[in-house]
Scaffold this active site. Structure first.
Site, PDB file in Angstrom:
ATOM      1  N   THR A  52      44.660 -23.308  -3.577  1.00 51.87           N
ATOM      2  CA  THR A  52      43.654 -24.375  -3.666  1.00 51.87           C
ATOM      3  C   THR A  52      42.499 -24.009  -2.773  1.00 51.87           C
ATOM      4  O   THR A  52      41.288 -24.541  -2.898  1.00 51.87           O
ATOM      5  CB  THR A  52      43.998 -25.793  -3.331  1.00 51.87           C
ATOM      6  OG1 THR A  52      45.053 -25.843  -1.892  1.00 51.87           O
ATOM      7  CG2 THR A  52      45.175 -26.393  -4.199  1.00 51.87           C
TER       8      THR A  52
ATOM      9  N   LYS B 164      45.139 -18.875   5.037  1.00 53.99           N
ATOM     10  CA  LYS B 164      46.263 -19.273   4.278  1.00 53.99           C
ATOM     11  C   LYS B 164      47.351 -18.930   5.150  1.00 53.99           C
ATOM     12  O   LYS B 164      47.263 -18.358   6.145  1.00 53.99           O
ATOM     13  CB  LYS B 164      46.635 -18.224   3.089  1.00 53.99           C
ATOM     14  CG  LYS B 164      45.400 -18.122   1.902  1.00 53.99           C
ATOM     15  CD  LYS B 164      45.829 -17.093   0.849  1.00 53.99           C
ATOM     16  CE  LYS B 164      44.961 -17.249  -0.249  1.00 53.99           C
ATOM     17  NZ  LYS B 164      45.023 -18.454  -0.986  1.00 53.99           N
ATOM     18  N   ARG B 165      48.536 -19.670   4.770  1.00 54.75           N
ATOM     19  CA  ARG B 165      49.590 -19.371   5.920  1.00 54.75           C
ATOM     20  C   ARG B 165      49.879 -17.974   5.596  1.00 54.75           C
ATOM     21  O   ARG B 165      49.747 -17.374   4.789  1.00 54.75           O
ATOM     22  CB  ARG B 165      50.656 -20.323   5.521  1.00 54.75           C
ATOM     23  CG  ARG B 165      51.480 -19.989   4.064  1.00 54.75           C
ATOM     24  CD  ARG B 165      52.574 -21.267   3.624  1.00 54.75           C
ATOM     25  NE  ARG B 165      52.998 -20.813   2.264  1.00 54.75           N
ATOM     26  CZ  ARG B 165      54.138 -20.094   1.989  1.00 54.75           C
ATOM     27  NH1 ARG B 165      54.614 -19.431   2.724  1.00 54.75           N
ATOM     28  NH2 ARG B 165      54.300 -20.268   0.771  1.00 54.75           N
TER      29      ARG B 165
ATOM     30  N   HIS C 206      56.416 -25.354  -7.425  1.00 57.31           N
ATOM     31  CA  HIS C 206      55.341 -25.053  -6.609  1.00 57.31           C
ATOM     32  C   HIS C 206      55.382 -23.650  -6.538  1.00 57.31           C
ATOM     33  O   HIS C 206      54.669 -23.031  -5.829  1.00 57.31           O
ATOM     34  CB  HIS C 206      54.841 -25.827  -5.476  1.00 57.31           C
ATOM     35  CG  HIS C 206      54.178 -26.837  -5.518  1.00 57.31           C
ATOM     36  ND1 HIS C 206      52.853 -27.121  -5.790  1.00 57.31           N
ATOM     37  CD2 HIS C 206      54.688 -28.308  -5.964  1.00 57.31           C
ATOM     38  CE1 HIS C 206      52.358 -28.286  -6.057  1.00 57.31           C
ATOM     39  NE2 HIS C 206      53.634 -29.087  -6.161  1.00 57.31           N
TER      40      HIS C 206
ATOM     41  N   LYS D  55      38.300 -24.538  -3.266  1.00 54.86           N
ATOM     42  CA  LYS D  55      37.403 -25.005  -2.381  1.00 54.86           C
ATOM     43  C   LYS D  55      36.342 -24.255  -1.919  1.00 54.86           C
ATOM     44  O   LYS D  55      35.017 -24.453  -1.804  1.00 54.86           O
ATOM     45  CB  LYS D  55      38.111 -25.481  -0.979  1.00 54.86           C
ATOM     46  CG  LYS D  55      39.177 -26.636  -1.359  1.00 54.86           C
ATOM     47  CD  LYS D  55      40.211 -26.557   0.080  1.00 54.86           C
ATOM     48  CE  LYS D  55      41.528 -27.373  -0.498  1.00 54.86           C
ATOM     49  NZ  LYS D  55      42.606 -27.214   0.228  1.00 54.86           N
TER      50      LYS D  55
ATOM     51  N   LYS E  80      51.277 -13.089   0.699  1.00 57.29           N
ATOM     52  CA  LYS E  80      49.833 -13.509   0.637  1.00 57.29           C
ATOM     53  C   LYS E  80      48.674 -12.508   1.087  1.00 57.29           C
ATOM     54  O   LYS E  80      47.708 -12.203   0.844  1.00 57.29           O
ATOM     55  CB  LYS E  80      49.696 -14.472   1.368  1.00 57.29           C
ATOM     56  CG  LYS E  80      49.998 -16.175   0.804  1.00 57.29           C
ATOM     57  CD  LYS E  80      50.052 -17.210   1.617  1.00 57.29           C
ATOM     58  CE  LYS E  80      50.496 -18.514   0.873  1.00 57.29           C
ATOM     59  NZ  LYS E  80      49.851 -18.686  -0.315  1.00 57.29           N
TER      60      LYS E  80
END
Length: 836
Positions: A679, A571-572, A380, A683, A577
């Site tokens: 993900t 997101k975390r 991952h 969504k 990110k």
């Protein structure tokens, strides 16, 4: 539950289908509610000893949940007995996380009982939405890894695959996040403080796990004692996983740790009360909390034992299940498929070898062949620091037999590498399962790859970079083992349940087949230029935004305007990110309005949500910066009503179910080459949000499916990021782009920290002095250009709706059903086993 109670099941349910449901759930004449003998009423009376009139909100929730569990219980038992009778190949999914969220509404929806339960709630004058809010989110996961696992379980049950999830029953989730003075505060997430109506304890199926050390209290600290073996008991707790339609109910089995004896009676009698409980404290600490703080060696050691505990309990349990019907060990890989969700369960390699060698008495070659054919590994991450490496000393102290096996695996493995690549000793060092250095460590990713028959990435670009860069040597050694399985999400929870207004519009246009075959959404392309359908889509989005605004006002006292663009990044919090890049964009937009208050720009609300790891100081500072940015804009009349920033605390599945349907814009802006898949992007796309993002993770494939012209892509590619590493200088952007310079100067001048001078210096330094490793400044101007294109389109309501329709139509590939079908046929060789 009688036929009258099933009268409204499904929009087209006829009498034959109602009869089928009656038989399917085996409820006979028992009603869900409405009489003294109804399931709901009986649970209130016999479980909580209250009448319906005197019951409190949480008691009502538990009674409804237990009633739903009653309805599904016979299917749950029948599912397991069918598997025992048919003896199919079974799939076991091992994961340290299962971010399942709330279960009540999801189970009702998958059982097709929504009209039944809502009618019962109306008869009892229950506040249905308030009742749902009584259920806590299960504290069994943190981010995408755990949410993916939950979606996969849903798909496996819906597709009637004989499968089971294995995880840990954490007493506390990672933490409850609150915000004080802009800072993240971590508070205990005691999600099991009240009894969980979904879980079923199975003490008769407990497992005993042996460790080569024990634990004692020294100076108030729990410490390992070498050379004194001990036992930890794994107690299984089962939760139902209801497939859509309610025919298959699989199991998620969670392990809680306990000591075989409560305390040392001799020490207790002598007055050393704390030491007497040391064994119990040590055992129960194993599953006390999800993700102990790994910034300390003790936290890391606890994580190490957690991972072994999960693997040892799960393998003992599935071996026991295999042996009930299969006396021949040679059939093991024909009847068992074990999927390792990331490196956390990689100790399954030596543990399965230990079972086959020491308990089954097989030869090494026999055991190794079975192990390789049984295990499969999902990677991952491309971040080297996330590929776990555990100290040899811990194996020596706690698991010496496993270390012997690892050494022998490594010896044979490196012999094969030398035969394949003679004379290449540097390659040998890189591929070895043991990393040499000041502290020798076991490379768990290398172990997982060497000991399994399949290694898959979770998006096309991720799988390619995994093969080409991250584990290049192993991919060259085992090219046939590497494959891609692009992630997916379950449309049952993330569209049908979370966004009923949009789901109804889609069903009216193309039928309801998309619920179990999301590829049918491609039929929506025929409606992209239909003004009536576009207007209906916009109406559903406006409804979702209004509902979210009302919820936010009632729960947090925060007012947002549903007529603004809802621009989301959920997101975390992590540098790669790039929440910080998003914040820089907001600063530039704010500066533009400050310089020209008459600037024609659509009003925007920017939502941020996510947790920072407790020991990740820069990520926590980014949260503080976002909140200070929000406060500064709110207090400035020039931005009021035009720009608003909101940080939503304690992001979880339930919050996502409310926000994602309301989102207009999805930010997927990670540094290219760093996001494995994502993900939330899927969504949001499925719910009609338009994506502004980099060419990273699954966003690349999403743009291919919907058409790049329907995305707002920007920034460096993964190859360009790699190629520019040697010469990239963020100062060039500061010197040559006035808007970049102005934004950074506002930060360094304490404009956003007037009463806390210098607090954001580490952010400014990360962007300029320390090289801007994640290339925020390199992508900022391109991001702003894409953002302008987005705003221009938003002014054209019909044009925006058209792209939203095409995005929804292109999201069909990103169902977890498609992903699981690929796992089942290409990795597990598992087939459906229908439950009669």
């Amino acid at each position: 539950m009688n036929e009258a109670k099933l009268a409204d099941v499904g929009p087209s349910t006829g009498s034959a289908e109602r009869s089928d449901l009656l038989r399917q759930y085996g409820c006979g004449p028992i009603q869900f509610s409405g009489t003294d003998d109804g399931l709901y009423e009986r649970h209130l009376l016999f479980d909580d000893v209250v009448t319906p009139a005197s019951a409190g909100p949480h008691e009502r929730y538990r009674a409804v949940a237990r009633s739903v569990r009653d309805v599904l219980s016979q299917r749950w038992v029948r599912t397991e007995t069918t598997y025992d009778r048919e003896n199919p190949k079974r799939v076991y999914y091992l994961s340290m996380e299962f971010l399942i969220g709330r279960s009540l509404s999801n189970n009702i929806s998958n059982l097709l009982l929504d009209p039944v339960v809502r009618r019962a709630a109306a008869q009892r004058n229950l506040d249905w939405l308030g009742l749902i809010e009584e259920e806590p989110d299960a504290g069994l996961g943190n981010g995408g890894l755990g949410r993916l696992a939950a979606c996969f379980l849903d798909s496996m049950a819906t597709m009637q695959l004989p499968a089971m999830g294995y995880g840990l029953r954490y007493e506390y989730g990672i933490f409850k996040q609150s915000i004080r003075d802009g800072w993240q505060l971590e508070e205990p997430d005691n999600w099991l403080s009240d009894s969980d109506p979904w879980e079923v304890a199975r003490p008769n199926e407990k497992v005993e796990i042996k460790l080569n050390c024990s634990f004692a209290v020294h100076d108030g600290t729990l410490r390992a004692v070498t050379g004194r073996p001990s036992t930890v008991v794994g107690l299984p707790f089962d939760r139902p996983v209801v497939g859509y339609g309610g025919k298959t109910v699989n199991t998620l089995r969670l392990w809680a740790a306990a000591a075989p004896n409560y305390f040392d009676f001799h020490e207790f009698s002598s007055g050393d009360f704390v030491a007497a409980l040391a064994g119990r404290l040590a055992a129960e600490s194993l599953t006390r909390v999800l993700y102990p703080d790994d910034s300390t060696s003790m936290g890391q050691a606890l994580r190490f034992v957690q991972e072994y505990f999960l693997v040892a309990c799960s393998l003992a349990d599935l071996v026991r299940r295999f042996r009930r019907s299969n006396p021949d060990w040679g059939q093991f890989s024909e009847k068992v498929a074990i999927q390792l969700n990331d490196t956390h369960p990689a100790m399954a390699v030596p543990e399965l070898m230990r079972i086959l060698l020491d308990e089954a008495g097989l030869t090494w070659d026999q055991a190794w062949e079975i192990t390789e054919r049984t295990l499969a590994y999902t990677n991952h991450t491309l971040l080297p620091e996330a590929l776990e490496k555990w100290p040899l000393a811990w194996f020596e102290m706690m698991l010496p037999r496993h270390l012997e096996i690892i050494f022998e695996v490594n010896r044979r493995f490196l012999d094969a590498v030398r035969a394949r690549f003679p004379g290449d000793e540097e390659r040998i060092k890189r591929m070895s399962l043991i990393e040499d250095g000041a502290e020798r460590r076991v490379r768990m990713a290398n172990l997982a790859i060497a000991g399994s028959h399949s290694t898959n990435g979770v998006a096309a670009i991720h799988s390619e970079l995994l093969r080409r860069l991250t584990v290049k040597d192993l991919a060259e050694m085992f090219p046939e083992r590497f494959n891609n399985k692009t992630n997916g999400v379950t449309p049952r929870r993330w569209l049908l349940l979370a966004n009923s207004a949009l789901a109804s519009i889609i069903t009216e246009a193309i039928g309801d087949g998309w619920v179990t075959d999301l590829g049918k959404l491609t039929n929506l392309r025929l409606h992209a230029d239909n003004p009536a359908f576009g207007d209906a889509l916009r109406g559903a989005k406006r409804e979702a935004k209004s509902q979210f605004a009302d919820w936010l006002k009632s729960t947090a006292g925060c007012t947002v305007d549903p007529d603004t663009i809802f621009d989301c990044q959920i997101k975390r919090i992590h540098e790669y990110k790039r929440q910080l890049l998003n914040a820089l964009r907001v600063i530039v937009l704010y500066n533009r309005i400050r310089e020209n208050p008459r600037l024609d720009t659509p009003p925007r609300t920017f939502f941020f949500a996510g947790k920072a790891a407790p020991a990740y100081q820069l990520a926590k500072l980014i949260i503080k910066f976002i909140n200070n940015l929000a406060g500064t804009i709110d207090s400035d009349p020039v931005g009021r009503g035009r720009l608003k920033v909101v940080f939503l605390p304690d992001y979880n599945v339930s919050l996502a179910e409310k926000l994602i349907p309301a989102a207009d814009v999805s930010n997927q802006i990670s540094t290219a080459g760093y996001e494995a898949s994502g993900t939330s992007n899927m969504k949001l796309m499925m719910n009609g949000a338009l994506t502004i993002g980099t060419r990273d993770g699954a966003t690349i494939e999403m743009a291919e499916e919907a058409g790049e012209e329907n995305f707002f892509l920007f920034g460096l590619s993964a190859q360009e990021v790699t190629d520019s590493r040697g010469w990239y200088n963020p100062h060039w952007h500061y010197d040559n782009d006035p808007e970049t310079r102005a934004a950074l100067d506002l930060i360094s001048s304490d404009y956003f920290s007037r009463y806390e001078p210098g607090i954001f210096t580490p952010i400014h330094d990360a962007l300029l002095r320390h090289g801007d490793h994640y290339m925020h400044l390199a992508d900022l101007k391109s991001y702003l250009d894409a953002d302008q294109n987005l705003c221009n389109l938003y002014a054209d309501g019909r044009g925006w709706a058209r792209k939203a329709v095409l995005n929804i139509a292109g999201s069909g590939m990103f169902s977890s059903d498609r992903t699981i079908a690929q796992y089942a046929t290409e990795i597990w060789n598992a087939k459906p086993c229908a439950v009669p």
